[in-house]
Design a protein around this motif. Structure first.
Motif, PDB file in Angstrom:
ATOM      1  N   ARG A  28      -7.500  58.134 -55.678  1.00 58.98           N
ATOM      2  CA  ARG A  28      -7.362  56.671 -55.724  1.00 58.98           C
ATOM      3  C   ARG A  28      -8.364  56.010 -54.789  1.00 58.98           C
ATOM      4  NH1 ARG A  28      -0.774  56.759 -55.348  1.00 58.98           N
ATOM      5  NH2 ARG A  28      -0.354  56.747 -57.596  1.00 58.98           N
ATOM      6  N   LEU A  29      -8.424  56.483 -53.565  1.00 57.37           N
ATOM      7  CA  LEU A  29      -9.308  55.893 -52.569  1.00 57.37           C
ATOM      8  C   LEU A  29     -10.775  56.043 -52.967  1.00 57.37           C
ATOM      9  CD1 LEU A  29      -9.659  54.550 -49.805  1.00 57.37           C
ATOM     10  CD2 LEU A  29      -9.556  56.832 -48.790  1.00 57.37           C
ATOM     11  N   ALA A  30     -11.163  57.237 -53.375  1.00 63.19           N
ATOM     12  CA  ALA A  30     -12.565  57.485 -53.739  1.00 63.19           C
ATOM     13  C   ALA A  30     -12.970  56.666 -54.962  1.00 63.19           C
ATOM     14  CB  ALA A  30     -12.787  58.974 -53.992  1.00 63.19           C
ATOM     15  N   MET A  31     -12.106  56.609 -55.955  1.00 64.60           N
ATOM     16  CA  MET A  31     -12.450  55.814 -57.149  1.00 64.60           C
ATOM     17  C   MET A  31     -12.521  54.327 -56.817  1.00 64.60           C
ATOM     18  SD  MET A  31     -10.856  57.406 -60.554  1.00 64.60           S
ATOM     19  CE  MET A  31     -11.404  58.985 -61.176  1.00 64.60           C
ATOM     20  N   TYR A  32     -11.650  53.875 -55.938  1.00 66.22           N
ATOM     21  CA  TYR A  32     -11.745  52.477 -55.511  1.00 66.22           C
ATOM     22  C   TYR A  32     -13.118  52.222 -54.874  1.00 66.22           C
ATOM     23  CZ  TYR A  32     -11.161  48.097 -53.143  1.00 66.22           C
ATOM     24  OH  TYR A  32     -11.362  46.802 -52.703  1.00 66.22           O
ATOM     25  N   GLU A  33     -13.522  53.086 -53.960  1.00 67.27           N
ATOM     26  CA  GLU A  33     -14.835  52.932 -53.323  1.00 67.27           C
ATOM     27  C   GLU A  33     -15.948  52.919 -54.367  1.00 67.27           C
ATOM     28  OE1 GLU A  33     -15.536  55.988 -50.431  1.00 67.27           O
ATOM     29  OE2 GLU A  33     -14.196  55.086 -48.963  1.00 67.27           O
ATOM     30  N   MET A  34     -15.883  53.845 -55.315  1.00 69.94           N
ATOM     31  CA  MET A  34     -16.942  53.970 -56.314  1.00 69.94           C
ATOM     32  C   MET A  34     -17.017  52.747 -57.227  1.00 69.94           C
ATOM     33  SD  MET A  34     -16.395  58.020 -57.094  1.00 69.94           S
ATOM     34  CE  MET A  34     -17.744  58.247 -58.242  1.00 69.94           C
ATOM     35  N   LEU A  35     -15.892  52.133 -57.489  1.00 68.94           N
ATOM     36  CA  LEU A  35     -15.866  50.979 -58.378  1.00 68.94           C
ATOM     37  C   LEU A  35     -16.100  49.642 -57.667  1.00 68.94           C
ATOM     38  CD1 LEU A  35     -12.837  51.955 -60.645  1.00 68.94           C
ATOM     39  CD2 LEU A  35     -15.217  51.666 -61.389  1.00 68.94           C
ATOM     40  N   TYR A  36     -15.634  49.524 -56.430  1.00 64.88           N
ATOM     41  CA  TYR A  36     -15.569  48.196 -55.814  1.00 64.88           C
ATOM     42  C   TYR A  36     -16.295  48.031 -54.484  1.00 64.88           C
ATOM     43  CZ  TYR A  36     -12.066  47.561 -59.383  1.00 64.88           C
ATOM     44  OH  TYR A  36     -11.428  47.487 -60.594  1.00 64.88           O
ATOM     45  N   VAL A  37     -16.799  49.092 -53.903  1.00 61.31           N
ATOM     46  CA  VAL A  37     -17.500  48.962 -52.624  1.00 61.31           C
ATOM     47  C   VAL A  37     -18.971  49.283 -52.875  1.00 61.31           C
ATOM     48  CG1 VAL A  37     -17.595  49.663 -50.204  1.00 61.31           C
ATOM     49  CG2 VAL A  37     -15.390  49.628 -51.409  1.00 61.31           C
ATOM     50  N   ASP A  38     -19.759  48.232 -53.008  1.00 57.95           N
ATOM     51  CA  ASP A  38     -21.151  48.379 -53.445  1.00 57.95           C
ATOM     52  C   ASP A  38     -22.061  49.082 -52.449  1.00 57.95           C
ATOM     53  OD1 ASP A  38     -20.576  47.128 -55.849  1.00 57.95           O
ATOM     54  OD2 ASP A  38     -21.083  45.141 -55.092  1.00 57.95           O
ATOM     55  N   ASP A  39     -21.739  49.025 -51.169  1.00 60.76           N
ATOM     56  CA  ASP A  39     -22.661  49.599 -50.191  1.00 60.76           C
ATOM     57  C   ASP A  39     -22.363  51.064 -49.849  1.00 60.76           C
ATOM     58  OD1 ASP A  39     -20.337  48.860 -48.872  1.00 60.76           O
ATOM     59  OD2 ASP A  39     -21.363  48.244 -47.036  1.00 60.76           O
TER      60      ASP A  39
END
Length: 127
Positions: free
Chosen positions: A74-85
């Protein structure tokens, strides 16, 4: 990941879980703010994230996954989808390291396989 785990498995309130982390680890204010953003963002998008994870983990139902693995994904996919940097590769590597440290003996391979397939599908737009 530990906050998400406490919320998921321990049914702890998010604010309480964040306070526990803040009390038990020495975090700079900026690190705590970033962690809080990741936690709240992941929880806000959890239904979408869970559907995505379920689509890539055909052999494992989300509810039957180890709780550690589920929350790392969940955390990694959130980063990959929503944290551009944060580059996808960094998110994947960090997730695999968390899985090796906190998950079962095959967690690292499992996490890497799902996130690698996801990254290929969405396109590696961030090196």
């Amino acid at each position: 990941m530990q906050v998400l785990y406490q919320v998921d498995v321990g049914k702890m309130a998010v604010d309480e879980a964040l306070r526990n982390i803040q009390e038990n680890f020495v975090l700079a204010e900026s690190d705590f703010e970033f962690a809080s953003q990741l936690v709240y963002g992941t929880l806000e998008k959890m239904e979408e994230l869970d559907k995505t994870i379920a689509g890539y983990s055909r052999e494992w139902q989300l509810e039957r996954m180890a709780a550690v693995d589920r929350n790392i994904l969940r955390l990694a996919m959130y980063e990959m989808l929503y944290v551009d940097d944060i580059p996808h590769g960094v998110s994947i590597n960090e997730a695999v390291e968390l899985a090796k440290r906190f998950g079962g003996k095959d967690s690292g391979k499992f996490i890497n396989g799902i996130l690698g397939a996801f990254a290929r599908r969405v396109g590696e737009t961030r090196a």
